[in-house]
Design an enzyme around this catalytic site. Structure first.
Site, PDB file in Angstrom:
ATOM      1  N   CYS A  57       0.855  -1.185   0.000  1.00 63.04           N
ATOM      2  CA  CYS A  57       0.000   0.000   0.000  1.00 63.04           C
ATOM      3  C   CYS A  57       0.895   1.241   0.000  1.00 63.04           C
ATOM      4  O   CYS A  57       2.114   1.139   0.170  1.00 63.04           O
ATOM      5  CB  CYS A  57      -0.878  -0.005   1.253  1.00 63.04           C
ATOM      6  SG  CYS A  57       0.123  -0.025   2.763  1.00 63.04           S
ATOM      7  N   CYS A 146       2.156   6.386   8.778  1.00 63.16           N
ATOM      8  CA  CYS A 146       1.300   6.602   7.600  1.00 63.16           C
ATOM      9  C   CYS A 146       0.287   7.728   7.855  1.00 63.16           C
ATOM     10  O   CYS A 146      -0.254   7.852   8.958  1.00 63.16           O
ATOM     11  CB  CYS A 146       0.565   5.305   7.288  1.00 63.16           C
ATOM     12  SG  CYS A 146      -0.516   5.419   5.860  1.00 63.16           S
ATOM     13  N   HIS A 174      -2.019  -4.891  18.915  1.00 64.44           N
ATOM     14  CA  HIS A 174      -1.400  -4.463  17.657  1.00 64.44           C
ATOM     15  C   HIS A 174      -0.709  -3.109  17.847  1.00 64.44           C
ATOM     16  O   HIS A 174      -1.258  -2.210  18.497  1.00 64.44           O
ATOM     17  CB  HIS A 174      -2.482  -4.357  16.585  1.00 64.44           C
ATOM     18  CG  HIS A 174      -1.947  -4.173  15.189  1.00 64.44           C
ATOM     19  ND1 HIS A 174      -1.436  -2.982  14.751  1.00 64.44           N
ATOM     20  CD2 HIS A 174      -1.828  -5.029  14.153  1.00 64.44           C
ATOM     21  CE1 HIS A 174      -1.040  -3.106  13.486  1.00 64.44           C
ATOM     22  NE2 HIS A 174      -1.259  -4.344  13.107  1.00 64.44           N
ATOM     23  N   GLU A 176      -0.304  -0.568  15.965  1.00 61.39           N
ATOM     24  CA  GLU A 176      -1.057   0.626  15.552  1.00 61.39           C
ATOM     25  C   GLU A 176      -2.116   0.992  16.591  1.00 61.39           C
ATOM     26  O   GLU A 176      -2.269   2.172  16.949  1.00 61.39           O
ATOM     27  CB  GLU A 176      -1.730   0.393  14.189  1.00 61.39           C
ATOM     28  CG  GLU A 176      -2.502   1.627  13.726  1.00 61.39           C
ATOM     29  CD  GLU A 176      -3.432   1.337  12.556  1.00 61.39           C
ATOM     30  OE1 GLU A 176      -3.011   0.674  11.587  1.00 61.39           O
ATOM     31  OE2 GLU A 176      -4.585   1.787  12.616  1.00 61.39           O
ATOM     32  N   THR A 248      -6.792   0.892  11.172  1.00 64.38           N
ATOM     33  CA  THR A 248      -6.993   1.136   9.735  1.00 64.38           C
ATOM     34  C   THR A 248      -7.186  -0.127   8.907  1.00 64.38           C
ATOM     35  O   THR A 248      -7.632  -0.047   7.767  1.00 64.38           O
ATOM     36  CB  THR A 248      -5.774   1.873   9.156  1.00 64.38           C
ATOM     37  OG1 THR A 248      -4.598   1.097   9.464  1.00 64.38           O
ATOM     38  CG2 THR A 248      -5.636   3.262   9.713  1.00 64.38           C
ATOM     39  N   SER A 316      -0.318 -10.038  10.053  1.00 66.25           N
ATOM     40  CA  SER A 316      -0.754  -8.875   9.281  1.00 66.25           C
ATOM     41  C   SER A 316      -2.278  -8.801   9.324  1.00 66.25           C
ATOM     42  O   SER A 316      -2.973  -9.651   8.764  1.00 66.25           O
ATOM     43  CB  SER A 316      -0.263  -9.012   7.835  1.00 66.25           C
ATOM     44  OG  SER A 316      -1.030  -8.188   6.987  1.00 66.25           O
ATOM     45  N   SER A 317      -2.777  -7.781   9.999  1.00 67.05           N
ATOM     46  CA  SER A 317      -4.218  -7.648  10.196  1.00 67.05           C
ATOM     47  C   SER A 317      -4.966  -7.574   8.865  1.00 67.05           C
ATOM     48  O   SER A 317      -5.967  -8.259   8.652  1.00 67.05           O
ATOM     49  CB  SER A 317      -4.480  -6.395  11.028  1.00 67.05           C
ATOM     50  OG  SER A 317      -5.846  -6.132  11.106  1.00 67.05           O
ATOM     51  N   ASN A 318      -4.457  -6.755   7.947  1.00 64.61           N
ATOM     52  CA  ASN A 318      -5.208  -6.589   6.698  1.00 64.61           C
ATOM     53  C   ASN A 318      -5.219  -7.875   5.887  1.00 64.61           C
ATOM     54  O   ASN A 318      -6.199  -8.197   5.224  1.00 64.61           O
ATOM     55  CB  ASN A 318      -4.675  -5.390   5.908  1.00 64.61           C
ATOM     56  CG  ASN A 318      -3.380  -5.682   5.185  1.00 64.61           C
ATOM     57  OD1 ASN A 318      -3.396  -6.155   4.056  1.00 64.61           O
ATOM     58  ND2 ASN A 318      -2.243  -5.437   5.832  1.00 64.61           N
ATOM     59  N   SER A 379       1.479  -5.567   3.064  1.00 65.63           N
ATOM     60  CA  SER A 379       2.916  -5.603   3.365  1.00 65.63           C
ATOM     61  C   SER A 379       3.645  -6.690   2.570  1.00 65.63           C
ATOM     62  O   SER A 379       4.755  -7.057   2.911  1.00 65.63           O
ATOM     63  CB  SER A 379       3.115  -5.806   4.870  1.00 65.63           C
ATOM     64  OG  SER A 379       2.268  -6.807   5.366  1.00 65.63           O
TER      65      SER A 379
HETATM   66  S1  SF4 Z   1      -2.450  -0.376   5.582  1.00 66.07           S
HETATM   67 FE1  SF4 Z   1      -1.469   0.955   7.132  1.00 66.07          FE
HETATM   68  S2  SF4 Z   1       0.384   1.686   6.127  1.00 66.07           S
HETATM   69 FE2  SF4 Z   1      -0.956   0.891   4.513  1.00 66.07          FE
HETATM   70  S3  SF4 Z   1      -2.098   2.692   3.752  1.00 66.07           S
HETATM   71 FE3  SF4 Z   1      -3.328   1.681   5.343  1.00 66.07          FE
HETATM   72  S4  SF4 Z   1      -2.792   2.768   7.231  1.00 66.07           S
HETATM   73 FE4  SF4 Z   1      -1.204   3.226   5.742  1.00 66.07          FE
END
Ligand code: SF4
Length: 400
Positions: A57, A146, A174, A176, A248, A316-318, A379
């Site tokens: 990202c 970020c 986490h 963040e 996020t 990795s959460s996302n 990531s």
């Molecule tokens: S995943 Fe985290 S580092 Fe990537 S754009 Fe979103 S807030 Fe920013």
């Protein structure tokens, strides 16, 4: 007396100098070609369908870029990261190979930082306390936090200043979320509560709707959220005026649902007339997370897919949330890296249901045409996605 620190927030003017090594370490021509061909790659019985948004990202791109610039800019000074710059072991290993040290490594436990040291702050930010420690030591800081994380902090700080308790949909452990929660404490009367999911939100909402709790239910609440509340948190007092925000990288549909639950609980307890004064919500899912989640939803809705591969660190959460979305529709394998594809028959992956790593057999259909969907977390660099593509081609051929 410590000297006041230098903080780099907009790079170190060496973008062009590190562009080559970044491309070499993380780029993939093959993935670019697949994107140009409509995010589709066909060979023999195998079709690979890439989600239209995946991988690095904007925040990760920038953080990694600044880390390489910092190393180049300060060749004779110790350069540290406060911890993982992002949740990808491959990227973190590459940074170690550049001579960047990790303050979380056991070997650094005794390291005393000083003005000659350079410290890189990660994309997900650090706590207020950690920042004070580093500035107090006079370190040169390279801040890669970020912009989307800064936006969450802005909302949480405002909640705190205006007397609202921040309800953060996130993982209390986490980095963040820990950093975000610390922002709530900057105001003298600031408080926070972190809820992981709908189930935890329901516990808090029942408490709100029920009015002041009995000593027993109050104690149960404090016990349940012991790691996820601010010091001195009193549910009878601090759940009367709440502002919702989120880490996020959470599942956006769940964040919206959590916000709705708190809104309804406040309405039930205090009435419609009090709602505006006692409830606020800001969707702070970042656009990169949203785009990646939307892209897999679209891919699964539009294309016939036999199985999904989701690539990214287990922490990795996302990435975990991408796997959750996929697993609702098709067999899904969340692999930490290409090594997860152990052979044409065996796969090592994180199970969405058990949340633990397992080894499975027969993941790739042995005959007939097969359509594999592919995505990766924010990531995960494209060169790792390329290795997965090449392994898929090889294994599909082996089994045919
Ligand atoms: S995943 Fe985290 S580092 Fe990537 S754009 Fe979103 S807030 Fe920013």
């Amino acid at each position: 007396m410590s000297s006041s620190p230098v903080i780099f927030r907009r790079g170190l003017d060496l973008k062009h100098e590190v562009a080559g090594v970044l491309a070499e370490s993380y780029h993939s021509d093959l993935i670019d070609q697949i994107k140009a061909a409509g995010y589709r790659f066909e060979t023999g019985r195998l079709t690979i369908l890439l989600a239209h948004e995946f991988g690095f990202c904007y925040g990760v791109d920038r953080a990694v870029d600044y880390a390489y610039q910092a190393r180049r800019r300060f060749p004779d000074r110790s350069v540290f990261l406060t911890g993982e710059i992002i949740h990808n072991p491959h990227v973190n290993d590459q940074l170690r190979a550049q001579g960047i040290r990790f303050l979380t490594d056991p070997i650094e436990s005794e390291t005393a930082l000083g003005p000659s040291d350079v410290v890189i702050l990660p994309a997900f930010g650090v706590t207020v306390e950690e920042l004070q420690r580093l500035t107090g030591a006079g370190c040169t800081l390279v801040d890669t936090t970020c912009g989307s994380v800064l936006n969450v902090w802005k909302n949480v700080s405002r909640f705190a200043r205006e007397g609202f308790t921040s309800v953060i949909h996130g993982k209390y452990w986490h980095e963040e979320t820990r950093a975000t929660a610390s922002q709530a404490l900057r105001a003298p009367s600031g408080h926070y509560l972190v809820v992981l999911d709908r189930a935890e939100a329901a516990v808090a909402c029942q408490y709100i709707a029920g009015g002041p709790g009995s000593p027993a239910s109050r104690a149960a609440f404090l016990e349940r959220f012991s790691n996820a509340i601010s010091p001195g948190f009193d549910p009878d007092e601090h759940l009367s005026q709440v502002g919702c925000a989120n880490q996020t990288t959470m599942l956006s549909t769940e964040s919206v649902a959590v916000g709705d639950m708190f809104r309804e609980a406040i309405r039930a307890r205090y009435g419609e007339a009090q709602l505006a004064a006692r409830f606020r919500a800001f969707d702070t899912i970042c656009s990169a997370t949203q785009d990646r989640q939307d892209a897999v939803v679209q891919l699964l809705a539009e294309k016939p897919i036999d199985l999904m591969l989701v690539i990214g660190g287990y922490n990795s959460s996302n990435t975990c949330n991408l796997a959750r979305i996929c697993a609702e529709k098709v067999p899904t394998y969340h692999i930490a890296n290409p090594d997860g594809l152990m052979s044409a028959r065996a796969i090592r992956y994180r199970s969405v249901s058990s949340k633990s790593e397992v080894v499975g057999e027969g993941w790739l259909p042995a005959e007939g045409s097969v359509s594999v969907g592919l995505t990766s977390g924010a990531s995960t660099p494209d060169n790792l996605v390329e290795v997965v593509v090449r392994k898929l081609v090889d294994y599909a051929h082996t089994l045919s």
